[in-house]
Scaffold this active site. Structure first.
Site, mmCIF file in Angstrom:
data_model
loop_
_atom_site.group_PDB
_atom_site.id
_atom_site.type_symbol
_atom_site.label_atom_id
_atom_site.label_comp_id
_atom_site.label_asym_id
_atom_site.label_seq_id
_atom_site.Cartn_x
_atom_site.Cartn_y
_atom_site.Cartn_z
ATOM 1 N N ARG A 231 0.856 -1.191 0.000
ATOM 2 C CA ARG A 231 0.000 0.000 0.000
ATOM 3 C C ARG A 231 0.889 1.237 0.000
ATOM 4 O O ARG A 231 1.935 1.275 0.663
ATOM 5 C CB ARG A 231 -0.889 0.034 1.246
ATOM 6 C CG ARG A 231 -2.136 -0.824 1.171
ATOM 7 C CD ARG A 231 -3.152 -0.292 0.151
ATOM 8 N NE ARG A 231 -4.348 -1.114 0.087
ATOM 9 C CZ ARG A 231 -4.545 -2.124 -0.766
ATOM 10 N NH1 ARG A 231 -3.621 -2.446 -1.652
ATOM 11 N NH2 ARG A 231 -5.670 -2.802 -0.758
ATOM 12 N N HIS A 279 -1.454 0.828 -9.704
ATOM 13 C CA HIS A 279 -2.118 -0.092 -8.765
ATOM 14 C C HIS A 279 -2.753 -1.250 -9.559
ATOM 15 O O HIS A 279 -3.962 -1.517 -9.456
ATOM 16 C CB HIS A 279 -3.171 0.628 -7.915
ATOM 17 C CG HIS A 279 -3.527 -0.132 -6.680
ATOM 18 N ND1 HIS A 279 -3.736 0.455 -5.455
ATOM 19 C CD2 HIS A 279 -3.701 -1.465 -6.464
ATOM 20 C CE1 HIS A 279 -4.029 -0.465 -4.543
ATOM 21 N NE2 HIS A 279 -4.019 -1.644 -5.142
HETATM 22 P P1 NDP Z 1 -1.656 -11.233 4.454
HETATM 23 O O1 NDP Z 1 -2.547 -10.700 5.516
HETATM 24 O O2 NDP Z 1 -1.791 -12.648 4.046
HETATM 25 O O3 NDP Z 1 -0.123 -11.000 4.875
HETATM 26 C C1 NDP Z 1 0.333 -9.828 5.464
HETATM 27 C C2 NDP Z 1 1.779 -10.041 5.887
HETATM 28 O O4 NDP Z 1 2.274 -8.818 6.431
HETATM 29 C C3 NDP Z 1 1.916 -11.102 6.985
HETATM 30 O O5 NDP Z 1 3.090 -11.853 6.796
HETATM 31 C C4 NDP Z 1 2.051 -10.251 8.250
HETATM 32 O O6 NDP Z 1 2.761 -10.870 9.308
HETATM 33 C C5 NDP Z 1 2.831 -9.080 7.712
HETATM 34 N N1 NDP Z 1 2.678 -7.916 8.588
HETATM 35 C C6 NDP Z 1 1.561 -7.223 8.865
HETATM 36 N N2 NDP Z 1 1.809 -6.213 9.719
HETATM 37 C C7 NDP Z 1 3.131 -6.296 9.998
HETATM 38 C C8 NDP Z 1 4.002 -5.550 10.814
HETATM 39 N N3 NDP Z 1 3.569 -4.516 11.550
HETATM 40 N N4 NDP Z 1 5.294 -5.904 10.855
HETATM 41 C C9 NDP Z 1 5.736 -6.960 10.151
HETATM 42 N N5 NDP Z 1 4.966 -7.718 9.344
HETATM 43 C C10 NDP Z 1 3.675 -7.387 9.271
HETATM 44 O O7 NDP Z 1 -1.840 -10.264 3.211
HETATM 45 P P2 NDP Z 1 -1.616 -10.600 1.661
HETATM 46 O O8 NDP Z 1 -0.291 -11.229 1.498
HETATM 47 O O9 NDP Z 1 -2.795 -11.298 1.110
HETATM 48 O O10 NDP Z 1 -1.623 -9.125 1.044
HETATM 49 C C11 NDP Z 1 -0.670 -8.165 1.460
HETATM 50 C C12 NDP Z 1 -1.074 -6.783 0.975
HETATM 51 O O11 NDP Z 1 -0.884 -6.663 -0.430
HETATM 52 C C13 NDP Z 1 -2.557 -6.431 1.139
HETATM 53 O O12 NDP Z 1 -2.847 -6.042 2.471
HETATM 54 C C14 NDP Z 1 -2.726 -5.282 0.163
HETATM 55 O O13 NDP Z 1 -2.436 -4.062 0.807
HETATM 56 C C15 NDP Z 1 -1.661 -5.568 -0.889
HETATM 57 N N6 NDP Z 1 -2.248 -5.912 -2.199
HETATM 58 C C16 NDP Z 1 -1.924 -5.119 -3.268
HETATM 59 C C17 NDP Z 1 -2.406 -5.427 -4.515
HETATM 60 C C18 NDP Z 1 -1.979 -4.635 -5.697
HETATM 61 O O14 NDP Z 1 -2.486 -4.862 -6.794
HETATM 62 N N7 NDP Z 1 -1.032 -3.722 -5.540
HETATM 63 C C19 NDP Z 1 -3.311 -6.561 -4.740
HETATM 64 C C20 NDP Z 1 -3.563 -7.323 -3.550
HETATM 65 C C21 NDP Z 1 -3.057 -6.992 -2.331
HETATM 66 P P3 NDP Z 1 2.216 -12.224 10.006
HETATM 67 O O15 NDP Z 1 2.413 -13.298 8.947
HETATM 68 O O16 NDP Z 1 3.081 -12.418 11.164
HETATM 69 O O17 NDP Z 1 0.768 -11.977 10.305
HETATM 70 C C1 OXD Z 2 -6.164 -5.532 -3.101
HETATM 71 C C2 OXD Z 2 -5.829 -4.534 -4.081
HETATM 72 O O1 OXD Z 2 -5.980 -5.276 -1.938
HETATM 73 O O2 OXD Z 2 -6.342 -4.597 -5.197
HETATM 74 O O3 OXD Z 2 -6.620 -6.635 -3.489
HETATM 75 O O4 OXD Z 2 -5.021 -3.638 -3.821
#
Ligand code: NDP
Ligand code: OXD
Length: 316
Positions: A231, A279
């Site tokens: 993000r 995005h």
């Molecule tokens: P998940 O919830 O599966 O994974 C999030 C990861 O981030 C986990 O490993 C989590 O740790 C880690 N995390 C969260 N907060 C912290 C922190 N404070 N410090 C360290 N690690 C942290 O999410 P996804 O993998 O499914 O998606 C990740 C992000 O990708 C989404 O939230 C979205 O913002 C973005 N996204 C962007 C898209 C795009 O087109 N650009 C499309 C889809 C998603 P832990 O494993 O320990 O919980």
């Molecule tokens: C998502 C995105 O979070 O599109 O799936 O960014």
């Protein structure tokens, strides 16, 4: 009308695309579109939403479950009047695969000097550049969730040295992992930093000058590279620009920005070592989204626990 509970759709996809996907979805259920302002949503129990209109929860006061149209739920969690009901994130192999394609593409683009070759092409300039091996470059993936883990594993297959960082430490074969306490060690090894973190109060503004300054210096790419598809709120864009201008960063690939669309005046557009996508790293497939929501509704109505429920206190 069916006696199965109704579903409201409030998505920002083209209506034609939604209607095509609905041809095979939610069989036997009434499907209501929030964009039809005259529609009576008062009895609807489920909503599939992405950036809904402000009045959705007033119009649909009896919702049981919300299905996010994306994997990231920061915008859902900040909705005014958000009811205290489960929020299910979108998790699907189509989304995961697309994201890994984007991440691998960007890492390879910097490894194989695509920005420099594009510049040479514009100048009709024939010059071979050095070709470091993937194994000489360490990619540090921040966020080892559904998306980060798959991307890390695919980068490994491409031959990169891969390390990962997440809130709780993960066990991934062939990949050294760190938890929050290991951030310094993680950054000090990283040549290409990949951000796949959700936007939460803890991750907001995390990618700043201080963090870029802790990345490994003297690597094979002439300096660290920053890649972000999590993000935009996690990056301090003025610091990204300054780090690129001052040489703390040798390059970047950005899919997400503090404000989207990225302002036309942003210097990032014009930097030769920066690759920008709007995005679009991984768009949600609306058919898969409906298929997922339908499966979860069936689980819920059969008394089984919902999957991929957002932890509101953690913010993702
Ligand atoms: P998940 O919830 O599966 O994974 C999030 C990861 O981030 C986990 O490993 C989590 O740790 C880690 N995390 C969260 N907060 C912290 C922190 N404070 N410090 C360290 N690690 C942290 O999410 P996804 O993998 O499914 O998606 C990740 C992000 O990708 C989404 O939230 C979205 O913002 C973005 N996204 C962007 C898209 C795009 O087109 N650009 C499309 C889809 C998603 P832990 O494993 O320990 O919980
Ligand atoms: C998502 C995105 O979070 O599109 O799936 O960014």
């Amino acid at each position: 009308m069916s006696d199965k509970c109704a579903v409201v759709i409030d998505l920002k996809f083209e209506r034609r695309e939604v209607d095509q996907a609905l041809a095979d979805a939610f069989k036997g259920r009434q499907v209501l579109h929030a964009s039809d302002k005259g529609a009576d949503l008062s009895q609807a129990r489920y909503a599939v939403l992405w950036k809904p209109d402000a009045d959705l929860f007033q119009r649909a006061p009896r919702l049981d479950v919300l299905f996010s149209g994306g994997a990231g739920v920061d915008s859902v969690l900040s909705l005014p009047g958000l009811p205290e009901i489960p929020i299910v994130r979108f998790v699907d192999h189509t989304l995961t695969t697309r994201m890994s394609e984007w991440v691998v593409l960007q890492c390879l683009a910097h490894l194989r000097q695509v920005p420099a070759y594009l510049k040479q092409q514009r100048e009709s300039h024939w010059r071979e550049l050095p070709q470091p091996q993937a194994s000489e470059v360490t990619v540090g993936v921040m966020g080892l969730g559904v998306l980060g883990r798959d991307a890390a594993e695919k980068l490994k297959i491409m031959g990169f040295e891969v390390i990962g960082w997440s809130r709780s430490r993960k066990a991934l074969e062939g990949i050294d992992t760190y938890d929050t306490g290991g951030l310094d060690d993680f950054l000090g090894r990283t040549d290409i930093l990949v951000g796949l973190l959700p936007l939460t109060p803890q991750t907001r503004g995390m990618f700043d000058a201080a963090l870029f300054g802790r990345l490994r210096k003297g690597g094979r790419l002439g300096g660290p590279v920053f890649i972000n598809a999590g993000r935009g709120g996690s990056q301090v864009e003025t610091d990204v620009v300054a780090a690129l201008q001052g040489g703390t960063l040798a390059g970047a690939s950005l899919d997400v920005f503090e404000r989207e669309p990225l302002d036309r005046a942003s210097p990032l557009w014009r930097m030769e070592n920066v690759l920008i996508t709007p995005h679009a790293a991984s768009a949600s497939d609306v058919r898969a989204l409906f298929r997922n929501a339908e499966q979860q509704i069936e689980r819920h109505e059969a008394g089984d626990p919902l999957q991929h429920v957002v932890d509101r206190s953690a913010g993702y």
